[in-house]
Design an enzyme around this catalytic site. Sequence first.
Site, short mmCIF file in Angstrom:
data_model
loop_
_atom_site.label_atom_id
_atom_site.label_comp_id
_atom_site.label_asym_id
_atom_site.label_seq_id
_atom_site.Cartn_x
_atom_site.Cartn_y
_atom_site.Cartn_z
N TYR A 155 0.85 -1.19 0.00
CA TYR A 155 0.00 0.00 0.00
C TYR A 155 0.89 1.24 0.00
CZ TYR A 155 -3.98 -2.93 1.51
OH TYR A 155 -4.97 -3.88 1.60
N LEU A 205 -18.73 -1.77 2.24
CA LEU A 205 -19.52 -0.69 1.62
C LEU A 205 -19.23 -0.60 0.12
CD1 LEU A 205 -19.23 2.10 4.35
CD2 LEU A 205 -21.11 0.50 3.95
N ARG A 223 -16.54 -0.07 -1.58
CA ARG A 223 -15.73 1.10 -1.94
C ARG A 223 -16.54 2.38 -2.01
NH1 ARG A 223 -14.57 -3.52 -4.05
NH2 ARG A 223 -12.46 -4.32 -3.78
N GLY A 224 -17.52 2.47 -1.13
CA GLY A 224 -18.35 3.67 -1.05
C GLY A 224 -19.62 3.61 -1.87
N SER A 270 -22.53 3.14 0.42
CA SER A 270 -22.39 3.88 1.67
C SER A 270 -23.53 4.85 1.91
CB SER A 270 -21.07 4.66 1.67
OG SER A 270 -21.11 5.70 0.69
#
Length: 332
Positions: free
Chosen positions: A57, A207, A209-210, A213
């Site tokens: 990352y 979620l 990746r939104g 959400s």
Amino acid sequence: MLTTKLGRTGPTASALGLGAMGMSDGAYGFADRRESIATVHAALDAGINLIDTGDFYGMGHNELLLSEALRGRDRDSYLLSVKFGGLRGPDNSWGGFDGRPAAVRNFLAYSLTRLGTDHVDIYRPARLDPTVPIEDTIGAIAELVEAGYVRHIGLSEVDAETVRRAHAVHPIADLQIEYSLISRGVEAEILPVLRELGIGMTAYGVLSRGLISGHWRPGDGAGQGDFRSHSPRFAAGNVEDNLGLVEALREVAVAKGHSVAQVAIAWVSAQGADIVPVVGARTPERLGEALGSVDVELTADDLAEIEKAVPTGAAKGDRYPTAMMHTLGTPD
């Protein structure tokens, strides 16, 4: 904060975990360093003890960030879950996954240094290396467990057969895999095997990746380098239908007096005490909303309403771009 044991042999983890990927790499847009560190502090203060990262990352940036955020904290007060094996280029390109025993030892040495710790609580290959038997990779980690550098072994995005083969070499604490209302492929084969063998699940992408959400809107875009800019589920022609599912879920959430995100996370938690949702919050505000999911109580009627709003298989588009689908444990 409620806690649960990750599988029969794993550590005791908080009922909610924090995924740190979004704090580095620009994978989901800009992340502010100070807000990221504040989010880690807020998570720890709220009782979250499971923090997930990967050595690739931001090419090590994420581990260095966590080292700074965790400085001065009691090492026994948190669990570090670290994925390894992802190969990157200087242009941020992907070069596959390396699960060779020699590489495993090398990756861990760098992670321990960047994180400023003498051990990792859960160490896991990020994906299956198709050129290396999983038995060899897990065997190498088992040697690191014996040496005291690793406490527990985990897996990430592998199929049921690979889980069995890995577990035969050394007890596996948990499988990290995507699981959400619109990504339910684990339910058919993988989840039953995990429960048969006494292996926990840490669910990422709860979620999506939104997308589910409740904050993503029609017309929202993703910048260059953002995963969502080439994600099929966010593509025109798919995203509109997927956001329609979110609006149906919103009706259920409003009736419960909670946000869409809280109900979506609570749904994952409700699928079993052996499942820990990992949320990728990058700000204290988003973390605070996610923490509210712990207080959401879903009845059988609520779960039925959620299933009606978001039926299995209703999402449009694959969860990863076509070129990456072969690296996943389940396509849905």
